[in-house]
Design an enzyme around this catalytic site. Structure first.
Site, PDB file in Angstrom:
ATOM      1  N   GLY A   8       0.804  -1.218   0.000  1.00  0.00           N
ATOM      2  CA  GLY A   8       0.000   0.000   0.000  1.00  0.00           C
ATOM      3  C   GLY A   8       0.834   1.264   0.000  1.00  0.00           C
ATOM      4  N   GLY A  10      -0.555   4.157   0.158  1.00  0.00           N
ATOM      5  CA  GLY A  10      -1.509   5.163   0.628  1.00  0.00           C
ATOM      6  C   GLY A  10      -0.876   5.963   1.761  1.00  0.00           C
ATOM      7  N   GLU A 171     -18.940  17.715   1.696  1.00  0.00           N
ATOM      8  CA  GLU A 171     -18.070  18.406   0.734  1.00  0.00           C
ATOM      9  C   GLU A 171     -18.622  18.243  -0.683  1.00  0.00           C
ATOM     10  OE1 GLU A 171     -14.397  16.446   1.652  1.00  0.00           O
ATOM     11  OE2 GLU A 171     -13.926  17.825   3.287  1.00  0.00           O
ATOM     12  N   ASP A 307      -6.656   2.370   7.703  1.00  0.00           N
ATOM     13  CA  ASP A 307      -8.110   2.165   7.700  1.00  0.00           C
ATOM     14  C   ASP A 307      -8.528   0.714   7.935  1.00  0.00           C
ATOM     15  OD1 ASP A 307      -8.575   4.793   7.089  1.00  0.00           O
ATOM     16  OD2 ASP A 307      -9.445   4.433   5.110  1.00  0.00           O
ATOM     17  N   ALA A 321      -6.933  10.120   7.467  1.00  0.00           N
ATOM     18  CA  ALA A 321      -5.525  10.063   7.088  1.00  0.00           C
ATOM     19  C   ALA A 321      -4.566  10.188   8.290  1.00  0.00           C
ATOM     20  CB  ALA A 321      -5.243  11.143   6.046  1.00  0.00           C
TER      21      ALA A 321
END
Ligand SMILES: Cc1cc2nc3c(=O)[nH]c(=O)nc-3n(C[C@H](O)[C@H](O)[C@H](O)COP(=O)(O)OP(=O)(O)OC[C@H]3O[C@@H](n4cnc5c(N)ncnc54)[C@H](O)[C@@H]3O)c2cc1C
Length: 423
Positions: A8, A10, A171, A307, A321
């Site tokens: 990952g 991320g 958003e 996550d 995050a």
């Protein structure tokens, strides 16, 4: 040399690799994508405010100067814990990568609450492809409204339903309302100012993770932008034409041609595969349960982050995050401590607060006792997102784009791409 394989690229995986920069280790970073995606701004790609390249950064470029990292593009297909090898499907076929320490940060995916078929109708924002798909759908609805003569059909084309009023849903809804308003002069027949943007939430308030006072402010801000927040409403069905919503008053079918899914997440499938391979438990949203030092029970050489993780002794952390980044940095610290023959204290999440933007110059912030809303919260949101965006060039480009669109109300990336541009 100690071999670390990280799954990952991320928020979590990136931090783990970056914080092993000076360690005496050989790192292989595996991701199915060749880029890091800054998910918090995916909704701006979905609404034509930013271009994809401005929120993504090639993993190879990030690690160009870090000699101890090798980037491999490929899909992890399983775990061979006995051999301590990671099977990966690369562009050339199946390869195996041996490791001494394995760090897994596979992230999450959207939760359609037992209705995987809804995914084809209600697009999600977890991937760049998802964001581009949503962009095309929103813009195609506006294009269709320009040529549709039937008023009821035109109204359905100009109705956008966003499911889930967490930060992403809020958003997204705010941005769609702004597109509709900002583009009114670009259309002749479609009265985009009449667009209905519905924000459907099963709970009793928007932004439930924020204090009630800020939720109420966000609610009012959304209304003033032209969004209709529908709280205490559960989506029970949806299709290409409409969304079925249940409330205390019964069920209502609302015609809406564009439906966007921003409700709940599940751990990425890789969490389940790792749990099955190690015998670890998973929680109700598929997160693998790990020890307080983020290792998988019975496998001190396997660390899981981000996550996809639930720490055994702690209440679930939010899927944001900062949690993934702190876990990634902790994983690097744990590896370094072990190499030094030292012990690392257990992982502790430092919660610095919550931020959500609603639209231009509107946001709410709940930062360590400081509760803000409006312009200053928005400015803070802007600066923090710019700060965490990867790559100086992207920061500069995004800053310029935001500045231009703040003053001109323009959106440069309103492009319909892919096969879907055909009628
Ligand atoms: C639309 C949206 C908006 C968000 N907004 C915010 C926000 O404003 N603030 C905030 O703090 N958080 C926000 N989040 C949440 C935040 O993005 C996540 O918490 C964070 O990305 C988690 O980091 P991670 O490292 O666990 O996973 P990710 O960043 O998702 O990275 C996981 C990586 O693993 C790779 N991967 C997964 N499975 C495999 C496999 N089998 N083989 C190879 N590679 C694999 C993926 O390609 C991906 O690159 C948002 C999320 C979304 C979707």
């Amino acid at each position: 040399m100690h071999r670390v394989v990280i799954v990952g690229g991320g928020f979590g995986g990136l931090q783990a690799a970056l914080h092993l920069r000076r360690a005496d280790v050989e790192i292989t970073l595996v991701d199915r994508r060749n880029f890091h995606l800054f998910q918090p701004l995916a909704y701006q790609v979905a609404t034509g405010a930013l271009n994809p390249g401005e929120i993504c950064y090639p993993l190879r470029a990030i690690f160009r100067g870090q000699e101890n990292v090798r980037v491999v593009m490929g899909e992890v297909t399983g775990f061979d814990l006995d051999a301590r090898e990671l099977p990966v499907r690369t562009v050339l076929g199946e390869e195996r990568f041996p490791y001494d320490t394995l760090i897994v940060g596979g992230g999450s995916k959207y939760n359609y609450f037992g209705h995987p078929e809804w995914q084809h109708v209600a697009s999600e924002l977890k991937s760049l492809e998802g964001a581009l798909h949503i962009r095309s759908r929103i813009l195609r609805s506006l294009e269709a409204a320009e040529v549709e003569e039937d008023p009821a059909q035109r109204a359905a084309l100009l109705t956008f339903a966003v499911v889930g009023a967490g930060p992403t849903g809020v958003e997204m809804a705010g941005q769609i309302a702004e597109i509709a308003r900002d583009t009114r002069r670009d259309f002749r027949l479609a009265d985009t100012e009449k667009a209905r943007v519905l924000l459907i939430e099963a709970g009793d308030r928007v932004l439930a993770a924020f204090p009630p006072r800020l939720s109420a402010r966000a609610f009012r801000s959304l209304e003033s932008l032209g969004v209709t927040p529908l709280v205490d409403r559960m989506v029970t069905d949806l299709d290409d034409e409409s969304v079925l919503v249940r409330s205390g008053d019964g069920e209502e079918r609302i015609p809406a041609k564009t439906i966007i899914w921003a409700a709940g997440v599940l751990a990425a499938s890789i969490a389940g595969h790792l749990a099955a391979a190690t015998g670890a438990k998973t929680d109700n949203v598929g997160r693998i349960v790990v020890e307080p030092d983020l290792t998988v029970e019975g496998h001190p050489e396997v660390i899981a982050i981000g996550d996809m993780v639930k720490v055994r002794s702690e209440p679930p952390y939010p899927g944001v995050a900062p949690v993934a980044m702190q876990m990634g940095r902790y994983a690097a610290r744990l590896v370094r401590a072990r190499l030094d023959g030292a012990r690392a204290a257990d992982f502790r999440y430092v919660d610095k607060g919550n931020l959500a933007t609603i639209g231009r110059a509107r946001a709410v912030a709940d930062l360590k006792g400081l509760k803000l809303s409006g312009f200053f919260a928005w400015l803070m949101w802007l600066l923090i997102h710019l700060w965490y965006l990867i790559g100086f060039q992207n920061r500069l480009l995004v800053f310029l784009r935001w500045s231009i669109s703040f003053f001109t109300h323009g959106r440069g990336a309103r492009l319909i791409t892919g096969d879907e541009h055909m009628p």
